[in-house]
Design a protein around this motif. Sequence first.
Motif, PDB file in Angstrom:
ATOM      1  N   LEU A 160       4.498  12.160   1.657  1.00 11.04           N
ATOM      2  CA  LEU A 160       4.048  13.319   2.048  1.00 11.04           C
ATOM      3  C   LEU A 160       4.061  14.136   0.810  1.00 11.04           C
ATOM      4  N   SER A 161       2.791  14.360   0.157  1.00  7.19           N
ATOM      5  CA  SER A 161       2.827  14.980  -0.978  1.00  7.19           C
ATOM      6  C   SER A 161       1.421  15.167  -1.251  1.00  7.19           C
ATOM      7  N   ARG A 162       1.109  16.348  -2.180  1.00  3.49           N
ATOM      8  CA  ARG A 162      -0.044  16.443  -3.048  1.00  3.49           C
ATOM      9  C   ARG A 162      -0.060  15.582  -3.803  1.00  3.49           C
ATOM     10  N   ASP A 163      -1.594  15.086  -4.161  1.00  6.49           N
ATOM     11  CA  ASP A 163      -1.564  13.855  -4.885  1.00  6.49           C
ATOM     12  C   ASP A 163      -1.724  13.999  -6.379  1.00  6.49           C
ATOM     13  N   ASP A 164      -1.555  15.646  -6.453  1.00  8.45           N
ATOM     14  CA  ASP A 164      -1.266  15.826  -8.098  1.00  8.45           C
ATOM     15  C   ASP A 164       0.248  16.426  -8.417  1.00  8.45           C
ATOM     16  N   ASN A 165       1.129  15.846  -7.707  1.00  6.95           N
ATOM     17  CA  ASN A 165       2.220  16.108  -7.716  1.00  6.95           C
ATOM     18  C   ASN A 165       2.911  14.907  -8.770  1.00  6.95           C
ATOM     19  N   PHE A 166       2.512  14.799  -9.891  1.00  7.60           N
ATOM     20  CA  PHE A 166       2.712  13.894 -10.667  1.00  7.60           C
ATOM     21  C   PHE A 166       4.180  13.472 -10.906  1.00  7.60           C
ATOM     22  N   GLU A 167       5.040  14.470 -11.171  1.00  2.46           N
ATOM     23  CA  GLU A 167       6.417  13.987 -11.608  1.00  2.46           C
ATOM     24  C   GLU A 167       7.016  13.476 -10.416  1.00  2.46           C
ATOM     25  N   LEU A 203       0.830  -1.220  -0.040  1.00  4.23           N
ATOM     26  CA  LEU A 203       0.032   0.089  -0.113  1.00  4.23           C
ATOM     27  C   LEU A 203       0.706   1.192   0.081  1.00  4.23           C
ATOM     28  N   PHE A 204       0.559   2.051  -0.893  1.00  6.61           N
ATOM     29  CA  PHE A 204       1.085   3.604  -1.037  1.00  6.61           C
ATOM     30  C   PHE A 204       0.028   4.411  -0.787  1.00  6.61           C
ATOM     31  N   SER A 205       0.333   5.427   0.397  1.00  7.27           N
ATOM     32  CA  SER A 205      -0.774   6.258   0.877  1.00  7.27           C
ATOM     33  C   SER A 205      -0.112   7.525   0.787  1.00  7.27           C
ATOM     34  N   ILE A 206      -0.830   8.585   0.081  1.00  2.00           N
ATOM     35  CA  ILE A 206      -0.398   9.865  -0.131  1.00  2.00           C
ATOM     36  C   ILE A 206      -1.115  10.904   0.548  1.00  2.00           C
ATOM     37  N   ASP A 207      -0.640  11.959   1.248  1.00  3.26           N
ATOM     38  CA  ASP A 207      -1.299  12.839   1.656  1.00  3.26           C
ATOM     39  C   ASP A 207      -0.819  14.236   2.072  1.00  3.26           C
ATOM     40  N   ILE A 208      -1.093  15.301   2.212  1.00  9.72           N
ATOM     41  CA  ILE A 208      -0.594  16.429   2.465  1.00  9.72           C
ATOM     42  C   ILE A 208      -0.301  16.782   3.802  1.00  9.72           C
ATOM     43  N   THR A 209      -0.744  16.066   4.690  1.00  9.50           N
ATOM     44  CA  THR A 209      -0.720  15.987   5.960  1.00  9.50           C
ATOM     45  C   THR A 209       0.296  14.635   6.549  1.00  9.50           C
ATOM     46  N   ASP A 210       0.906  14.812   7.488  1.00  9.42           N
ATOM     47  CA  ASP A 210       2.213  13.706   7.691  1.00  9.42           C
ATOM     48  C   ASP A 210       1.158  12.691   8.775  1.00  9.42           C
ATOM     49  N   TYR A 211       0.689  11.705   8.080  1.00  7.91           N
ATOM     50  CA  TYR A 211       0.063  10.734   8.976  1.00  7.91           C
ATOM     51  C   TYR A 211       1.048   9.558   8.971  1.00  7.91           C
ATOM     52  N   SER A 212       2.239   9.645   8.847  1.00  5.94           N
ATOM     53  CA  SER A 212       3.081   8.596   8.830  1.00  5.94           C
ATOM     54  C   SER A 212       3.441   7.691  10.182  1.00  5.94           C
ATOM     55  N   ASN A 213       2.908   8.256  11.195  1.00 11.56           N
ATOM     56  CA  ASN A 213       2.962   7.656  12.460  1.00 11.56           C
ATOM     57  C   ASN A 213       1.626   6.708  12.826  1.00 11.56           C
ATOM     58  N   LEU A 214       0.622   6.850  11.924  1.00 12.53           N
ATOM     59  CA  LEU A 214      -0.572   5.988  12.196  1.00 12.53           C
ATOM     60  C   LEU A 214      -0.326   4.502  12.250  1.00 12.53           C
ATOM     61  N   LYS A 233       8.222   7.588  -7.000  1.00 13.18           N
ATOM     62  CA  LYS A 233       7.990   6.931  -5.677  1.00 13.18           C
ATOM     63  C   LYS A 233       6.912   5.661  -5.795  1.00 13.18           C
ATOM     64  N   LEU A 234       6.198   5.788  -6.873  1.00 12.10           N
ATOM     65  CA  LEU A 234       4.992   4.630  -6.863  1.00 12.10           C
ATOM     66  C   LEU A 234       5.295   3.830  -7.983  1.00 12.10           C
ATOM     67  N   PRO A 235       4.825   2.314  -7.851  1.00 10.23           N
ATOM     68  CA  PRO A 235       5.178   1.508  -8.848  1.00 10.23           C
ATOM     69  C   PRO A 235       4.457   1.506 -10.160  1.00 10.23           C
ATOM     70  N   LYS A 236       4.784   1.025 -11.098  1.00  5.59           N
ATOM     71  CA  LYS A 236       4.267   1.306 -12.240  1.00  5.59           C
ATOM     72  C   LYS A 236       3.239   0.644 -12.702  1.00  5.59           C
ATOM     73  N   LYS A 237       2.978  -0.756 -11.822  1.00  2.00           N
ATOM     74  CA  LYS A 237       1.641  -1.497 -12.030  1.00  2.00           C
ATOM     75  C   LYS A 237       0.880  -1.427 -10.786  1.00  2.00           C
ATOM     76  N   ILE A 238      -0.297  -0.835 -10.940  1.00  2.00           N
ATOM     77  CA  ILE A 238      -1.072  -0.412 -10.069  1.00  2.00           C
ATOM     78  C   ILE A 238      -2.396  -1.358 -10.276  1.00  2.00           C
ATOM     79  N   ASP A 239      -2.889  -1.790  -9.113  1.00  2.00           N
ATOM     80  CA  ASP A 239      -4.238  -2.639  -9.097  1.00  2.00           C
ATOM     81  C   ASP A 239      -5.349  -1.940  -8.711  1.00  2.00           C
ATOM     82  N   ILE A 240      -5.033  -1.164  -7.594  1.00  2.00           N
ATOM     83  CA  ILE A 240      -6.190  -0.280  -7.009  1.00  2.00           C
ATOM     84  C   ILE A 240      -5.932   0.976  -6.739  1.00  2.00           C
TER      85      ILE A 240
END
Length: 108
Positions: free
Chosen positions: A70-77, A49-60, A82-89
């Motif tokens: 920790l990033s905007r979800d539209d920071n595509f470059e 699982l790769f979770s992206i958010d602008i607030t740091d929830y890394s301690n959850l 950081k993300l895999p090339k193959k995505i299932d969900i």
Amino acid sequence: MSEYEYKIKNFIEDQIKNIKNPSIIEFGVKEGRSTKMFLDLCEKNNGELFSIDITDYSNLFNDKNWNFILSRDDNFEYLESKLPKKIDIIYLDSLHEADHVENIFYYY
């Protein structure tokens, strides 16, 4: 169980529970309810699982199957590296504005 948790459990989980070795991207973490469901699936089915958010929830969660970014979800470059090339969900639960959702949807 809240109505939200019920919907996730009975709709989303039922649709994805048999995917083996899933690569999951979650946009938006907040309280981590969906994150927990995805991590349970990853544990059972050897996923990641790769979770992206602008607030740091890394301690959850402290889970070997979880990658918090920790990033905007539209920071595509940035996210491409950081993300895999193959995505299932892809689970999109961040900014709920039509233009934003459309950008994310069509990019991935």
